[in-house]
Design an enzyme around this catalytic site. Structure first.
Site, mmCIF file in Angstrom:
data_model
loop_
_atom_site.group_PDB
_atom_site.id
_atom_site.type_symbol
_atom_site.label_atom_id
_atom_site.label_comp_id
_atom_site.label_asym_id
_atom_site.label_seq_id
_atom_site.Cartn_x
_atom_site.Cartn_y
_atom_site.Cartn_z
ATOM 1 N N CYS A 23 0.833 -1.206 0.000
ATOM 2 C CA CYS A 23 0.000 0.000 0.000
ATOM 3 C C CYS A 23 0.871 1.261 0.000
ATOM 4 O O CYS A 23 1.884 1.341 0.698
ATOM 5 C CB CYS A 23 -0.911 -0.019 1.228
ATOM 6 S SG CYS A 23 -1.957 1.439 1.329
ATOM 7 N N CYS A 48 0.690 4.614 6.947
ATOM 8 C CA CYS A 48 0.103 4.468 8.289
ATOM 9 C C CYS A 48 1.100 3.729 9.202
ATOM 10 O O CYS A 48 1.474 2.587 8.902
ATOM 11 C CB CYS A 48 -1.207 3.689 8.215
ATOM 12 S SG CYS A 48 -2.352 4.334 6.968
ATOM 13 N N CYS A 68 0.657 -0.015 10.392
ATOM 14 C CA CYS A 68 0.194 -1.043 9.449
ATOM 15 C C CYS A 68 1.332 -1.769 8.741
ATOM 16 O O CYS A 68 2.225 -1.147 8.164
ATOM 17 C CB CYS A 68 -0.733 -0.402 8.413
ATOM 18 S SG CYS A 68 -1.405 -1.611 7.254
ATOM 19 N N CYS A 105 -16.840 -8.819 5.566
ATOM 20 C CA CYS A 105 -16.035 -7.637 5.241
ATOM 21 C C CYS A 105 -14.834 -8.047 4.386
ATOM 22 O O CYS A 105 -14.135 -9.005 4.719
ATOM 23 C CB CYS A 105 -15.514 -6.985 6.515
ATOM 24 S SG CYS A 105 -16.795 -6.713 7.746
ATOM 25 N N CYS A 111 -19.389 -5.817 3.161
ATOM 26 C CA CYS A 111 -18.726 -4.594 3.633
ATOM 27 C C CYS A 111 -17.352 -4.568 2.954
ATOM 28 O O CYS A 111 -16.772 -5.621 2.698
ATOM 29 C CB CYS A 111 -18.594 -4.663 5.147
ATOM 30 S SG CYS A 111 -17.679 -3.289 5.864
ATOM 31 N N CYS A 122 -18.847 2.478 8.275
ATOM 32 C CA CYS A 122 -18.155 1.755 9.325
ATOM 33 C C CYS A 122 -16.853 2.518 9.519
ATOM 34 O O CYS A 122 -15.980 2.505 8.641
ATOM 35 C CB CYS A 122 -17.890 0.319 8.875
ATOM 36 S SG CYS A 122 -16.844 -0.579 10.015
ATOM 37 N N ARG A 136 -18.024 -1.876 17.788
ATOM 38 C CA ARG A 136 -17.344 -3.165 17.542
ATOM 39 C C ARG A 136 -16.022 -3.260 18.290
ATOM 40 O O ARG A 136 -15.163 -2.385 18.160
ATOM 41 C CB ARG A 136 -17.100 -3.345 16.042
ATOM 42 C CG ARG A 136 -16.455 -4.682 15.719
ATOM 43 C CD ARG A 136 -16.416 -4.944 14.231
ATOM 44 N NE ARG A 136 -17.743 -4.927 13.682
ATOM 45 C CZ ARG A 136 -18.070 -4.444 12.486
ATOM 46 N NH1 ARG A 136 -17.150 -3.931 11.708
ATOM 47 N NH2 ARG A 136 -19.319 -4.482 12.067
HETATM 48 S S1 SF4 Z 1 -4.010 0.972 7.037
HETATM 49 FE FE1 SF4 Z 1 -2.458 -0.119 5.810
HETATM 50 S S2 SF4 Z 1 -3.586 -0.841 4.003
HETATM 51 FE FE2 SF4 Z 1 -4.851 0.762 4.967
HETATM 52 S S3 SF4 Z 1 -4.272 2.671 3.983
HETATM 53 FE FE3 SF4 Z 1 -2.926 2.504 5.774
HETATM 54 S S4 SF4 Z 1 -1.060 1.453 5.028
HETATM 55 FE FE4 SF4 Z 1 -2.676 1.149 3.484
#
Ligand code: SF4
Length: 317
Positions: free
Chosen positions: A54, A58, A61, A99, A131, A191, A263
């Site tokens: 991705c 984040c 993640c 989901c 979802c 959500c 949740r």
């Molecule tokens: S949480 Fe992970 S998968 Fe989702 S946008 Fe951020 S880096 Fe990408």
């Protein structure tokens, strides 16, 4: 029934978060009894249909291409038959909501999105609630998803506006809110929730809940996650959230969003049965059910089933 409010202040919510625990849980329980089916917990199954690589950064993640997490293997988009099989299995286990998670910054037009639309249609054909989480999107994407039968779109706000830039730099919270508004505009359920344990303050937690609680209408479903620190991510050394902090967030979310599905999401596996029971008492009425969340282990389904029965929570046979 409690009339929902959409004018919460951060101070008011912080004062709730800081109440003596039993007073907070008792307040939340009263609200839950008056506004929700107090004994019913929704089970939601979650399948990663595309993993890793991705473009977002984040900090929590392992799917971000910016981090070097060893915990994740990139996978292309799942095949339709794999998704249908997983949805059928989830339905046999009594799960109504299915989901699907696609790692990525935003939805783009093309064969991948077309294949996802097909999956949404296929899950709906199983008489389940599809979802999806797929990043930011444009109005025509939301329209196509709605036409395919999408019930709900997941797009977490993660943390407070004030702390956001410490966790993610490749997009802003406003970007997220814009996507949520587009999704809402098409009549798809929202959500959207938060993650605690990112190093944020109590005021940040209150501020994040304020953003959600002042959406009108409230999001239909609000996942409360606790960070599960993953090796190779910038937050790998972050300490576990104390279980009672989790309970406080659930209880406060229940008070400020009386009718939403609250949740108990990532991090649940770290909670003892007693702490989970307190979360249900405080108004949690949905859990992810299945062996793995997007990037972290979840509680075992058989254990969950036995535990929910013991609590007297309605579960499928
Ligand atoms: S949480 Fe992970 S998968 Fe989702 S946008 Fe951020 S880096 Fe990408």
């Amino acid at each position: 029934m409690t009339a929902p409010r959409y004018d919460w202040t951060t101070n008011e919510i912080e004062a709730l978060l800081a109440l003596p625990l039993l007073e907070l849980v008792s307040k939340a329980h009263e609200i839950a009894k008056a506004n929700t089916d107090n004994r019913g917990v929704q089970l939601a199954a979650l399948m990663n249909i595309k993993t890793g690589g991705c473009a977002e950064d984040c900090s929590y993640c392992s799917q971000s291409a910016h981090h070097e997490s060893l915990d994740i293997t990139r996978t292309p988009l799942s095949r339709l038959d794999e998704v249908v099989m997983a949805a059928k299995e989830a339905k046999n286990q009594g799960t109504i909501r299915f989901c699907m998670g696609v790692a990525g910054r935003e939805v783009t037009d093309g064969p991948e999105f077309d294949a996802v639309l097909e999956m949404v249609r296929a899950v709906r054909a199983q008489e389940m609630e599809p979802c999806l989480t797929m990043g930011m999107l444009k109005p025509h994407h939301a329209k196509a998803l709605k036409a395919a039968g999408l019930q709900s779109y997941n797009h977490n706000i993660d943390t407070s506006p004030e702390y956001y830039g410490k966790i993610i730099t490749t997009r802003t919270l406003e970007d997220r809110l814009e996507t949520l508004a587009i999704v809402r505009e098409q009549g798809i359920d929202l959500c959207t929730g938060v993650i605690i344990g990112l190093g944020e303050s109590l005021t940040d937690r209150a501020s994040a809940l304020r953003v959600l609680a002042n959406m009108n209408p409230h999001p239909e479903s609000v996942p409360i996650n606790a960070l599960v620190a993953i090796e190779g991510t910038p937050l790998e050394r972050q300490e576990d959230v104390p279980p009672l902090d989790f309970v406080r967030m659930i209880a406060t979310a229940r008070i400020v969003m009386p009718r939403s599905r609250i949740r108990l999401a990532a991090g649940r596996r770290r909670l003892s049965p007693e702490a989970q029971a307190l979360c249900f008492l405080a108004g949690a009425n949905s859990i992810f059910y299945g062996e793995r969340l997007l990037t972290t282990d979840n509680a075992e389904p058989d254990q969950d089933r036995a535990f929910l029965r013991e609590l007297g929570v309605q579960v499928p046979a």
